[in-house]
Design a protein around this motif. Structure first.
Motif, mmCIF file in Angstrom:
data_model
loop_
_atom_site.group_PDB
_atom_site.id
_atom_site.type_symbol
_atom_site.label_atom_id
_atom_site.label_comp_id
_atom_site.label_asym_id
_atom_site.label_seq_id
_atom_site.Cartn_x
_atom_site.Cartn_y
_atom_site.Cartn_z
ATOM 1 N N ASN A 97 4.057 27.320 45.137
ATOM 2 C CA ASN A 97 5.190 26.582 45.715
ATOM 3 C C ASN A 97 5.259 26.676 47.235
ATOM 4 O OD1 ASN A 97 5.722 26.126 43.059
ATOM 5 N ND2 ASN A 97 7.310 27.684 42.890
ATOM 6 N N GLY A 98 4.280 27.321 47.837
ATOM 7 C CA GLY A 98 4.188 27.294 49.304
ATOM 8 C C GLY A 98 5.194 28.154 50.038
ATOM 9 N N VAL A 119 4.373 31.984 46.202
ATOM 10 C CA VAL A 119 3.504 31.907 47.378
ATOM 11 C C VAL A 119 2.355 30.919 47.153
ATOM 12 C CG1 VAL A 119 1.952 33.236 48.871
ATOM 13 C CG2 VAL A 119 4.101 34.246 48.086
ATOM 14 N N LEU A 120 1.644 31.081 46.028
ATOM 15 C CA LEU A 120 0.441 30.266 45.823
ATOM 16 C C LEU A 120 0.762 28.856 45.340
ATOM 17 C CD1 LEU A 120 -2.153 32.693 44.188
ATOM 18 C CD2 LEU A 120 -1.812 32.159 46.577
ATOM 19 N N GLU A 144 3.893 35.757 43.238
ATOM 20 C CA GLU A 144 2.636 35.041 43.478
ATOM 21 C C GLU A 144 2.786 33.543 43.209
ATOM 22 O OE1 GLU A 144 -1.501 35.139 41.428
ATOM 23 O OE2 GLU A 144 -1.263 37.085 42.374
ATOM 24 N N ARG A 145 3.543 33.205 42.184
ATOM 25 C CA ARG A 145 3.806 31.775 41.915
ATOM 26 C C ARG A 145 4.490 31.124 43.106
ATOM 27 N NH1 ARG A 145 4.483 30.180 35.992
ATOM 28 N NH2 ARG A 145 3.354 31.879 35.083
#
Lengths: 165, 688
Positions: free
Chosen positions: B197-198, B194-195, B191-192
């Motif tokens: 670091n894009g 994706v949310l 999740e880090r």
């Protein structure tokens, strides 16, 4: 200084670790995860309001704010009249039928006294629950949004430009 | 107050989260989060199972004394006996059967739910008795990906540490719902990425899951047809020349053959088979290949297919031609689901592997291990898990020693398994609860649960950690390794099993498996974070694999071009729906432990049937209706949940309650993995 739990519902995956952690530490889960058909989910607990209606209506002053700004219940003063439950817009205080008094989230007062995080926040694997001084949390969030906007041009156009926050 | 905090490793999935058990005079009172060690993979966080992981320890159902069967097999009538009697009887029976029918008539089942040390002594006992019939449930879980990656890359394990996924640019999650099965790994790493670091997220799953909620691209193939999607993705990448040319030239063999093979597998062809729109497949392939750094995560949704090995050969090729191996910020490899799955496979609880994943046919290595052990190791590969059950049915295997596995419920076509178990001459079940399989046992042995014994565990990050004893076992229950050693001594094999603690066993493992030589008891006790193997000595660990080359003899990846093969059973007029299963965040496997954890049982109480809104409308099914799901093997009844979060034509159910008797016993041709993830079914509303 008012410390609160900020709920970042976009990070929530409805795993209910917060519920189970609260149950294990406090005997009863005082936080609940609500799920919607589109898979959105929100954990919801006592908001520890700045102007708490439950405190205002309590006839025996059983509710008070502690040093961190949490609304806590003194079980020795409470008479179980349910006025706080009537006044609370979220229906948070519940009746503890065994002891004939009210029961609500105290933001894990015992854990905070030992310098630990509230149980639900300790567990939350996605950090959808954040605990701290509410203004610090909100400034950090705002900073993130600004940084995201500033760097969006580097990421391309349209849907590619923005990160989900 | 005699409360103390004992550091343990969580006993559910294989992320390797650490926590403390609050031990109150030997009683496991509650848990406490471990925020003291920043180097641990979970950084203090836990999922609901982890938080509730102490609750089943003092459940009234716990086995407290050895039991002997008093009624018919399957009736579940037992009388209590003493440890001496139980061990004596087991040794006598195993000896008798070995003398009468030969060592091939014995079989052993190990498990991911016990420590590295206990698994090591279990497989050593099997080999000391002269048989390679020793297996573990990983055969039904990860064997396809293990086999494919071992063949192509020389090593099937996760290539990079968790931290690397936060640096990746594209994540492809295939048949895996980490948000439910490993929430801590998902929340802290995926999740880090994706949310925050894009990273682009591509999810392949017939259901819209909590993981797919975050996806940029979500492909929903019919269960078991994802091989078509993988081949079409390879086709797109090769046709558009999006592969890493330098990497292929330097480190890959067999690329031309692969390119030729996938020419015919266009996205349009894949759309016809899998139901995934061709343009989505194309978009996913281009997004993944052009990211620069990519990760591929997969689990049972991709492995439990009759074409699972083929799929993983294609997926290994996908990772390799994109050049997403051997550098920082990439990730791929096997992701087992149970807490010590990596440990059990490393310890050689496998019919054709010895500790260190050495083949029993590798003469030089087997000789080296023989010298350490002091006895002859059988060279002939044993029977795989399902073949053991078949052999019992045919009367070829007479005795079965089962540790912590529940084949009567977990194996495919489990009705057949139950019938087979009735025919065995002698069955021992060693477990913490009297599970479905224990009803068929002659002797049931009470084992200490994970937190009630000290032991070593390997997470899917390849991290070796020590978990400490945090509670006293109930009644007369004993640690698994101790029981197995006592059985070995009663069999007269004491000279090979001269251990007085888990540390003794681990030291022998350090000698037997060179890549674990550095994971010594002293190091693991000093460093609570453990170490990441391969660790040839006490100072080293290997966080990233394949930096200088693959682990094949010539250091290159040898791609294996594969053809499409359909799943073993596809819907027809009689059974028009695809049936698949999934895991709930708050339940685990066949529920032996999670059904007995009150906080979990309260929130995830019963099975349900997911059915798409339009399918439900045609059949007149509403949410909450009782429905009957029927396959050629059997049927079950549960409440329906009408939802848009599953694709049309597919029915899905959680598999914890009872599911596997519905599935066919079609097997993968390479590793005999049964097809647990797909079957053809029909569904009808139960009137009344």
């Amino acid at each position: 200084m008012s410390k609160k739990i900020f709920i970042d519902f976009k990070r929530c995956i409805a795993c209910k670790a917060c519920e189970v952690a609260c149950e294990v530490i406090n005997g009863e889960a005082k936080i609940r995860v609500f799920e919607f058909p589109d898979l959105t989910s929100v954990a919801f607990n006592c908001r520890h309001c700045e102007k708490a209606p439950c405190m205002e209506v309590c006839p025996v002053n059983a509710l008070s704010k502690d040093d961190d700004g949490a609304v806590v219940l003194d079980p020795l003063k409470c008479i179980g009249c349910l006025m706080c439950a009537v006044a609370c817009p979220f229906g948070v205080p519940k009746l503890d039928e065994a002891n004939k008094i009210m029961d609500k989230c105290a933001l894990c007062a015992g854990r905070r006294a030992k310098g630990l995080l509230p149980a639900c926040v300790s567990a939350c694997p996605t950090e959808a629950l954040k605990y701290g001084d509410i203004n610090d949390v909100l400034w950090a969030r705002e900073g993130k949004i600004v940084a995201n906007l500033k760097s969006s041009a580097k990421r391309g156009k349209g849907e590619n430009a923005l990160l989900v926050l | 107050m005699a409360e103390k905090l004992v550091p343990v490793v969580c006993a559910w999935c294989s992320v390797g989260c650490r926590l403390y058990i609050v031990n109150d005079n030997g009683y496991p009172k509650k848990i406490e989060f471990d925020y003291d060690h920043p180097g641990i993979p979970n950084k203090g966080k836990l999922c609901p199972k982890g938080v509730a992981s102490f609750q089943y320890l003092r459940h009234p159902d716990r086995l407290r004394k050895p039991l002997k069967r008093a009624g018919e097999r399957g009736e579940g009538k037992f009388v209590e006996i003493s440890w001496e009697e139980a061990i004596k009887e087991i040794a006598q029976k195993l000896k008798e059967i070995k003398e009468k029918y030969g060592p091939e008539a014995l079989a052993f089942l190990g498990t991911e739910r016990i420590s590295v040390e206990a698994n090591y002594v279990l497989q050593k006992l099997a080999r000391a008795l002269g048989t390679n019939n020793v297996e573990h449930p990983g055969r039904f879980c990860q064997s396809t990906v293990f086999f494919a990656k071992q063949k192509i890359l020389g090593n099937p394990f996760l290539t990079n540490p968790f931290e690397d996924i936060t640096k990746t640019k594209a994540i492809l999650i295939w048949g895996y719902n980490p948000a439910a099965t490993s929430p801590v790994f998902f929340g802290q790493y995926v999740e880090r990425a994706v949310l925050d670091n894009g990273a682009k997220l591509i999810v392949v799953d017939p259901r819209k899951t909590e993981t797919a909620k975050f996806a940029d691209i979500h492909l929903q193939p019919y269960p078991g047809t994802d091989l078509a999607v993988a081949l079409a993705m390879l086709n797109v990448i090769i046709k558009n020349e999006l592969y890493d040319k330098d990497f292929i030239a330097e480190r890959v063999e067999g690329f031309e053959e692969l390119a030729k093979k996938v020419e015919q597998y266009t996205p349009q062809w894949a759309e016809k088979i899998s139901g995934v729109p061709a343009e989505l497949i194309e978009k996913a392939a281009i997004t993944f290949a052009t990211a620069g750094k990519g990760a591929l995560l997969q689990q049972m949704g991709s492995t439990q297919h009759a074409n699972g090995t083929l799929l993983h050969m294609a997926l290994a090729a996908l990772i390799v031609i994109c050049g997403y191996v051997g550098k920082e910020g990439v990730m791929s490899g096997a992701i087992p689901g149970a807490y010590n799955a990596m440990g059990v496979s490393m310890m050689g609880v496998d019919c054709d592997m010895l500790p260190g994943r050495v083949s029993v046919e590798d003469e030089e290595e087997v000789k080296r291990i023989e010298e350490i052990w002091g006895f002859k190791i059988p060279r002939k590969p044993g029977l795989t898990y399902f073949r053991i059950i078949e052999a019992i049915n045919e009367g070829k295997v007479k005795a079965l020693y089962i540790v912590g596995v529940n084949p009567a419920k977990g194996a495919p076509n489990s009705a057949f398994v139950r019938e087979a178990l009735k025919k065995a001459e002698f069955i021992v079940v060693q477990d913490v609860f009297p599970n479905e399989t224990a009803q068929y046992a002659d002797i049931v042995l009470p084992a200490a649960a994970w937190y009630e014994q000290e032991g070593t565990i390997m997470s899917f990050e390849r991290r070796v950690q020590r978990s400490f004893k945090a509670a006293d076992p109930p009644g007369d229950a004993k640690p698994d390794w101790q029981i197995i050693v006592e059985v070995a001594r009663a069999l007269g094999l004491g000279e090979y099993f001269n251990y007085s603690s888990v540390d003794d066993i681990l030291r022998e493992i350090n000698r037997t498996v060179p890549i674990l030589a550095g994971a010594t008891p002293e190091r693991l006790k000093e460093n609570i974070e453990g170490c990441i193997f391969p660790c040839p000595d006490e100072k080293t660990e290997t966080t990233r694999l394949f930096l200088d080359g693959f682990m094949t003899p010539d250091g290159k990846a040898h791609l294996i071009p594969v053809d499409y093969e359909p799943p073993g059973e596809v819907p027809d007029e009689e059974y028009p729906f695809w049936l698949t299963n999934f895991t709930l965040v708050g339940q685990f496997r066949t529920g032996v432990r999670s059904f007995r954890s009150k906080s979990l049982e309260k929130r995830w109480p019963e099975p349900f049937v997911m059915i798409n809104v339009s399918d439900a409308a045609k059949l007149g099914i509403k949410t909450g209706d009782l429905v009957n799901v029927e396959t050629r093997r059997g049927s079950l009844t549960a409440r329906a949940e009408v939802t848009p979060n599953i694709r049309e034509g597919v029915i899905a159910m959680p598999w914890h309650w009872d599911f596997n008797y519905l599935t066919a016993d079609v097997l993968d041709k390479y590793v005999e993995m049964p097809e647990l993830k797909t079957a053809a079914c029909r569904i009808s509303k139960v009137e009344g």
